[in-house]
Structures are given as structure tokens and as C-alpha cells.
Design a protein around this motif. Structure first.
Motif, short mmCIF file in Angstrom:
data_model
loop_
_atom_site.label_atom_id
_atom_site.label_comp_id
_atom_site.label_asym_id
_atom_site.label_seq_id
_atom_site.Cartn_x
_atom_site.Cartn_y
_atom_site.Cartn_z
N SER A 126 1.26 -1.11 -0.06
CA SER A 126 0.33 0.17 -0.06
C SER A 126 0.55 0.97 -0.13
O SER A 126 2.15 0.97 0.65
N ALA A 127 0.10 1.94 -0.36
CA ALA A 127 1.34 3.16 -0.77
C ALA A 127 0.37 4.62 -0.81
O ALA A 127 -1.12 4.47 -0.74
N ARG A 128 0.42 5.49 -0.82
CA ARG A 128 -0.16 7.32 -1.04
C ARG A 128 0.79 7.72 -1.90
O ARG A 128 1.30 8.12 -2.03
N THR A 129 0.14 8.57 -2.86
CA THR A 129 -0.21 9.39 -3.51
C THR A 129 1.08 10.57 -3.81
O THR A 129 0.19 11.18 -2.34
N ASN A 130 2.05 11.02 -3.73
CA ASN A 130 2.65 12.83 -3.78
C ASN A 130 2.51 13.72 -4.43
O ASN A 130 0.71 13.49 -4.92
N ALA A 131 2.65 14.75 -4.36
CA ALA A 131 2.77 15.45 -4.70
C ALA A 131 2.51 15.39 -6.47
O ALA A 131 1.48 16.30 -7.26
N ASP A 132 3.31 14.64 -7.11
CA ASP A 132 3.87 13.99 -8.20
C ASP A 132 2.17 12.82 -8.73
O ASP A 132 2.41 12.67 -9.76
N GLY A 133 1.44 12.86 -8.29
CA GLY A 133 0.49 11.81 -8.02
C GLY A 133 1.28 10.19 -8.48
O GLY A 133 0.33 9.70 -8.46
N ARG A 134 2.13 10.43 -8.02
CA ARG A 134 2.80 9.03 -8.23
C ARG A 134 2.71 8.34 -6.53
O ARG A 134 3.69 8.86 -5.30
N CYS A 135 3.83 7.30 -6.74
CA CYS A 135 3.78 6.62 -5.22
C CYS A 135 5.00 6.92 -5.15
O CYS A 135 6.64 6.75 -6.23
N ASP A 136 5.75 6.74 -3.41
CA ASP A 136 7.63 7.46 -4.20
C ASP A 136 8.52 6.12 -4.21
O ASP A 136 9.93 7.11 -4.42
N ALA A 137 7.74 5.34 -4.46
CA ALA A 137 8.82 3.80 -4.96
C ALA A 137 8.14 2.88 -5.31
O ALA A 137 6.60 2.81 -5.10
N PRO A 138 8.54 1.44 -6.01
CA PRO A 138 7.77 0.86 -6.64
C PRO A 138 6.92 -0.30 -6.08
O PRO A 138 6.83 -0.07 -4.95
N LEU A 139 5.74 -0.15 -6.52
CA LEU A 139 4.15 -1.06 -5.21
C LEU A 139 4.85 -2.19 -5.29
O LEU A 139 4.87 -3.27 -4.65
N LEU A 140 5.94 -3.23 -6.22
CA LEU A 140 6.26 -4.60 -6.21
C LEU A 140 7.85 -4.16 -7.32
O LEU A 140 7.82 -3.66 -8.32
N THR A 141 8.77 -4.51 -6.57
CA THR A 141 9.87 -4.82 -7.50
C THR A 141 10.92 -5.77 -6.90
O THR A 141 10.58 -6.51 -5.78
N GLY A 142 12.54 -5.91 -7.51
CA GLY A 142 13.07 -7.06 -7.02
C GLY A 142 12.04 -8.82 -6.72
O GLY A 142 11.76 -8.94 -7.53
N GLU A 143 12.84 -9.11 -5.79
CA GLU A 143 12.36 -10.24 -5.52
C GLU A 143 10.67 -10.75 -5.41
O GLU A 143 10.06 -11.59 -5.14
N GLU A 144 9.98 -9.53 -4.80
CA GLU A 144 8.97 -8.98 -4.42
C GLU A 144 8.70 -9.26 -5.44
O GLU A 144 6.69 -9.71 -5.25
N PHE A 145 8.78 -9.16 -6.79
CA PHE A 145 8.06 -9.40 -8.01
C PHE A 145 7.90 -10.34 -8.37
O PHE A 145 8.41 -11.46 -8.50
#
Length: 123
Positions: free
Chosen positions: A44-63
Motif C-alpha cells: 500500500s502507498a499514498r500518491t505524492n504531490a506528483d500523483g506518483r508513489c514514492d517507490a515501486p509497489l513491487l520490485t526485485g524478489e517481491e515481484f
């Protein structure tokens, strides 16, 4: 973005308020993995002032490839805009169900207005 040149799979998103033509800040985003009829919360995440999440929701071994849902808290965002909308709102939670079949970058944006939305596989 720092993760743009990473190899392997990752999932990113952003939200654009198409009624104002601006990024949609402060939207709660939840990611769920779907497997054998089970819906598992992944991130889970919240969008920042640019409408984006600060980091990927999934990456690396989590993907992992498979079926997923992104759930966007559109109703709370629209309430915060202090629009004169009828109750109940036409849109509250926006759910996008999609699949990721490859270890690649998947970008799933949401284009949002009070009475409609769209999405696409971005880059």
C-alpha cells in the motif's frame, strides 16, 4: 527516476485528475495478489504531490508474475476536493484487475474524474 534502469520486474502507478489536469496527490493505493480465489494484500502507498508513489509497489524478489488488483481510494480524494457531488458518489473505490506475464516494468496509471476513469499499460 532512480529505478528506471533496474532490470527485472517492477510495478509502478500514478494518478492524474483529468478534471483539473493535475496530479492527484494523497490517494491511497492498495495492491492485492490474486491466486486460486484468494486475495492477498501485498503493498500500500499514498500518491505524492506528483500523483506518483514514492517507490515501486513491487520490485526485485517481491515481484511475481500473475493476477493483481490495484485499489485506488478515489472517493476520499474527491471528498477532499470539496466538489459538489451527489451522494452516494458515482466513484468511490476504483479497482483495476490486471495481469503481469513477464519480468518487466508494468506501469498502471489511473486517469480520474468524478464521473469516469481510464487506465492503460504505460511505460
Amino acid at each position: 527516476m532512480a529505478f528506471e534502469n533496474d532490470t527485472g520486474g517492477r510495478l509502478t502507478t500514478h494518478v492524474l485528475d483529468t478534471a483539473t489536469g493535475r496530479p492527484a496527490a494523497g490517494i491511497e493505493v492498495s495492491l492485492f495478489r490474486l491466486s486460486n480465489g484468494v486475495r492477498e494484500a501485498v503493498a500500500s502507498a499514498r500518491t505524492n504531490a506528483d500523483g506518483r508513489c514514492d517507490a515501486p509497489l513491487l520490485t526485485g524478489e517481491e515481484f511475481e508474475t500473475g493476477a493483481y488488483e490495484l485499489v485506488f481510494g478515489a472517493g476520499a480524494y474527491l471528498d477532499a476536493q470539496r466538489l459538489d457531488l451527489p451522494e452516494p458518489k458515482f466513484l468511490d473505490e476504483v479497482v483495476i484487475r490486471f495481469g503481469m506475464a513477464e519480468q518487466r516494468h508494468y506501469h498502471v496509471p489511473l486517469l480520474l474524474s468524478p464521473f469516469g476513469y481510464s487506465t492503460y499499460r504505460g511505460s
